[in-house]
Design an enzyme around this catalytic site. Structure first.
Site, PDB file in Angstrom:
ATOM      1  N   SER A   1      38.589  35.655  42.445  1.00  0.00           N
ATOM      2  CA  SER A   1      37.920  35.828  40.871  1.00  0.00           C
ATOM      3  C   SER A   1      36.398  35.690  40.801  1.00  0.00           C
ATOM      4  O   SER A   1      36.486  36.463  39.704  1.00  0.00           O
ATOM      5  CB  SER A   1      38.418  34.689  40.123  1.00  0.00           C
TER       6      SER A   1
ATOM      7  N   HIS B   1      32.374  32.118  39.933  1.00  0.00           N
ATOM      8  CA  HIS B   1      32.831  32.953  38.479  1.00  0.00           C
ATOM      9  C   HIS B   1      31.323  33.094  37.825  1.00  0.00           C
ATOM     10  O   HIS B   1      31.538  33.762  37.605  1.00  0.00           O
ATOM     11  CB  HIS B   1      33.759  31.405  37.598  1.00  0.00           C
TER      12      HIS B   1
END
Length: 220
Positions: free
Chosen positions: A119, A171
């Site tokens: 991610s 992220h």
């Protein structure tokens, strides 16, 4: 050969590596076993401080549980093809890897948790779309896609905030890393301002160094 060049083979190769690592982990102790995660190269701050800097790269290819690799795999399959087509195979790979490292560095600097997953790099691909939206604002198709991905980013960050156990620092680090390295790499279909490329490159290097120093000096 021409057909091979047209296919997003880097996306497929990255997916293949992730699946292979997942299978190896599954048969050697499990993908949710902490000791096995550490053994395969998950981000673990004490070992990074001990000199295992490769742990800033390897977590990209490690996933914790079936749902984790399924969701990241599906997202990479669809988003990766777009980015690889627009940037080219090797630029796409550069964006993917640098974003992942930037995301893991952010996690190293701001989160004590053991972490892994693609991610970080996927958010970097979102960041690359934001760069396209800024640099090619006269191209309505690109602007439309950039707006779509901006909404997707907002929804994902909102989810990160309200769902426990998600490494939001990684992220955001991947997002910023992808945005900046996309300027540096350039695209296959147009020119990006040289000044922007230089500024983005310097900014990225400064951020990477700063996060590394913060992680090394952190007490957690």
């Amino acid at each position: 050969m021409g057909r091979l060049r047209d296919k997003p083979y880097m996306t497929y190769a990255l997916l293949g590596i992730m699946v292979l690592v997942y299978l190896l982990m599954t048969i050697s102790g499990g993908t949710e076993n902490v000791a096995n995660l550490v053994r395969f190269g998950a981000k673990y701050n004490p070992l990074i401080r001990a000199g295992e800097y490769w742990r800033l790269l390897t977590p990209i290819f490690i996933h914790i549980g079936f749902t984790h690799i399924l969701m990241n795999g599906i997202t990479l399959y669809f988003i990766g093809q777009y980015v690889e087509t627009l940037f080219g195979h090797w630029r796409f790979l550069l964006i993917f890897l640098v974003s992942g490292i930037a995301g893991n560095l952010a996690s190293f600097a701001f989160s004590p948790s053991l972490s892994a997953g693609a991610s970080t790099s996927i958010f970097g691909l979102f960041g690359a779309f934001m760069m396209l939206g800024e640099s090619f604002s006269r191209n309505q198709a690109i602007v439309s896609m950039a707006r779509t991905f901006l909404l997707f980013i907002v929804l994902n960050i909102a989810t990160d905030i309200f769902v426990s156990g998600i490494d939001i620092a990684s992220h955001l680090g991947g997002l910023v890393g992808g945005f900046l390295i996309a300027y540096v790499s350039g695209v296959t279909f147009g020119k990006v301002s040289l000044v922007k490329r230089i500024v983005a490159g310097i900014t990225l290097v400064v951020i990477i160094i700063a996060m590394f120093i913060m992680g090394m000096r952190s007490s957690f």
